[in-house]
Motif scaffolding. Structure first.
Motif, mmCIF file in Angstrom:
data_model
loop_
_atom_site.group_PDB
_atom_site.id
_atom_site.type_symbol
_atom_site.label_atom_id
_atom_site.label_comp_id
_atom_site.label_asym_id
_atom_site.label_seq_id
_atom_site.Cartn_x
_atom_site.Cartn_y
_atom_site.Cartn_z
ATOM 1 N N ILE A 109 -33.817 -5.235 38.755
ATOM 2 C CA ILE A 109 -32.818 -5.596 37.749
ATOM 3 C C ILE A 109 -32.769 -7.116 37.646
ATOM 4 O O ILE A 109 -32.655 -7.808 38.668
ATOM 5 C CB ILE A 109 -31.425 -5.046 38.107
ATOM 6 N N TRP A 110 -32.857 -7.625 36.421
ATOM 7 C CA TRP A 110 -32.751 -9.062 36.175
ATOM 8 C C TRP A 110 -31.351 -9.378 35.656
ATOM 9 O O TRP A 110 -30.823 -8.664 34.798
ATOM 10 C CB TRP A 110 -33.788 -9.524 35.159
ATOM 11 N N VAL A 111 -30.759 -10.466 36.190
ATOM 12 C CA VAL A 111 -29.429 -10.899 35.772
ATOM 13 C C VAL A 111 -29.512 -12.341 35.293
ATOM 14 O O VAL A 111 -29.901 -13.237 36.053
ATOM 15 C CB VAL A 111 -28.410 -10.798 36.927
ATOM 16 N N ASP A 112 -29.157 -12.577 34.035
ATOM 17 C CA ASP A 112 -29.149 -13.925 33.479
ATOM 18 C C ASP A 112 -27.950 -14.712 33.985
ATOM 19 O O ASP A 112 -26.965 -14.127 34.456
ATOM 20 C CB ASP A 112 -29.110 -13.855 31.949
ATOM 21 N N PRO A 113 -27.995 -16.044 33.858
ATOM 22 C CA PRO A 113 -26.851 -16.857 34.276
ATOM 23 C C PRO A 113 -25.541 -16.476 33.593
ATOM 24 O O PRO A 113 -24.466 -16.686 34.168
ATOM 25 C CB PRO A 113 -27.285 -18.283 33.913
ATOM 26 N N ASP A 114 -25.606 -15.902 32.375
ATOM 27 C CA ASP A 114 -24.376 -15.486 31.694
ATOM 28 C C ASP A 114 -23.922 -14.088 32.113
ATOM 29 O O ASP A 114 -23.004 -13.524 31.518
ATOM 30 C CB ASP A 114 -24.555 -15.557 30.180
ATOM 31 N N ARG A 115 -24.569 -13.521 33.142
ATOM 32 C CA ARG A 115 -24.234 -12.243 33.764
ATOM 33 C C ARG A 115 -24.715 -11.018 32.978
ATOM 34 O O ARG A 115 -24.426 -9.881 33.369
ATOM 35 C CB ARG A 115 -22.723 -12.122 34.035
ATOM 36 N N THR A 116 -25.422 -11.212 31.874
ATOM 37 C CA THR A 116 -26.044 -10.060 31.232
ATOM 38 C C THR A 116 -27.217 -9.607 32.096
ATOM 39 O O THR A 116 -27.823 -10.410 32.814
ATOM 40 C CB THR A 116 -26.538 -10.402 29.819
ATOM 41 N N PHE A 117 -27.545 -8.336 32.034
ATOM 42 C CA PHE A 117 -28.584 -7.816 32.920
ATOM 43 C C PHE A 117 -29.368 -6.703 32.235
ATOM 44 O O PHE A 117 -28.912 -6.082 31.275
ATOM 45 C CB PHE A 117 -27.968 -7.301 34.227
ATOM 46 N N HIS A 118 -30.558 -6.462 32.755
ATOM 47 C CA HIS A 118 -31.376 -5.351 32.279
ATOM 48 C C HIS A 118 -32.327 -4.915 33.391
ATOM 49 O O HIS A 118 -32.644 -5.682 34.301
ATOM 50 C CB HIS A 118 -32.171 -5.729 31.020
ATOM 51 N N ARG A 119 -32.777 -3.664 33.311
ATOM 52 C CA ARG A 119 -33.719 -3.132 34.296
ATOM 53 C C ARG A 119 -35.141 -3.545 33.959
ATOM 54 O O ARG A 119 -35.500 -3.692 32.789
ATOM 55 C CB ARG A 119 -33.621 -1.609 34.366
ATOM 56 N N LYS A 120 -35.947 -3.697 35.006
ATOM 57 C CA LYS A 120 -37.356 -4.040 34.859
ATOM 58 C C LYS A 120 -38.221 -2.959 35.503
ATOM 59 O O LYS A 120 -37.840 -2.381 36.512
ATOM 60 C CB LYS A 120 -37.661 -5.390 35.527
ATOM 61 N N ASP A 121 -39.381 -2.719 34.910
ATOM 62 C CA ASP A 121 -40.421 -1.869 35.496
ATOM 63 C C ASP A 121 -40.045 -0.392 35.584
ATOM 64 O O ASP A 121 -40.539 0.340 36.450
ATOM 65 C CB ASP A 121 -40.827 -2.388 36.879
#
Length: 202
Positions: free
Chosen positions: A142-154
């Protein structure tokens, strides 16, 4: 202690700040990623280590010299070999809470040192010996951007892992459940996200 003489992470004796240890991914006797890193903190609640871009370690590639992802149809079945490789992309602060089946990698730009984001890596709870910590990666992240939005990877690779026999459907479902758990921690902005590690500088 397990059969290899390793104990669960979070148990003494602890490493001291500044000590050099190794962080190893892979099955027992079949490492896939080994890098030396510097201990930032180690106690019953957290292992934090620092890995600088350019550090030399060892990674698995295909026996024919190509990268593991060169052919998705055999990414989990192709023969492998270990090669020396300098770490690249981002300076990384690695955070593992003992017993948790995931770690959080805090990424910093290799040139500026600026915080880039959080990378949540699903993996086995760590074990350790006197020289390093050991775990096994479980593909989904899971990737989390500095603005706290996130998404799953792979997610696609997890499907391939089932198709190619690395995991059963039940094991893949358990891995997905860990991703659900991580996302709940992110939504609540719990540890380690709330602990200010994005402000860390070595």
């Amino acid at each position: 202690m397990d059969d290899l003489g390793r104990r669960p992470s979070g148990t003494p004796p602890y490493w001291q700040r500044g000590e050099q240890i190794t962080w190893t991914y892979g099955r027992p006797g079949e490492p896939s990623w080994i890098y030396p890193m510097t201990v930032v903190r180690d106690d019953a609640e957290l292992l934090a280590t620092w890995l600088t871009v350019g550090t030399l370690g060892r990674v698995a590639i295909r026996a024919d010299g190509r990268e593991l992802r060169a052919d998705p149809a055999t990414v989990f079945t192709a023969p492998r070999k270990m090669v020396d490789r300098a770490f690249f992309a981002h300076h990384t602060l690695r955070l593992h809470e003992p017993g948790r089946p995931w770690s959080v990698l805090v990424f910093f730009d290799a040139d500026t040192g600026d915080f880039v984001g959080w990378y949540c890596n699903i993996e086995d709870p760590h074990t350790r010996d006197e020289s390093g910590t050991y775990t096994r990666d479980h593909v989904l992240d899971i990737w989390v951007d500095p603005d706290r939005t996130f998404h799953r990877k792979d997610e696609d690779e997890l499907e391939l892992a089932v198709e190619q026999g690395r995991y059963t459907a039940e094991e893949a479902a358990a891995i997905t459940a860990v991703a659900d758990e991580i996302e709940e921690v992110i939504k609540a902005w719990g540890p380690p996200f709330c602990d200010g590690w994005e402000n860390y500088r070595p």
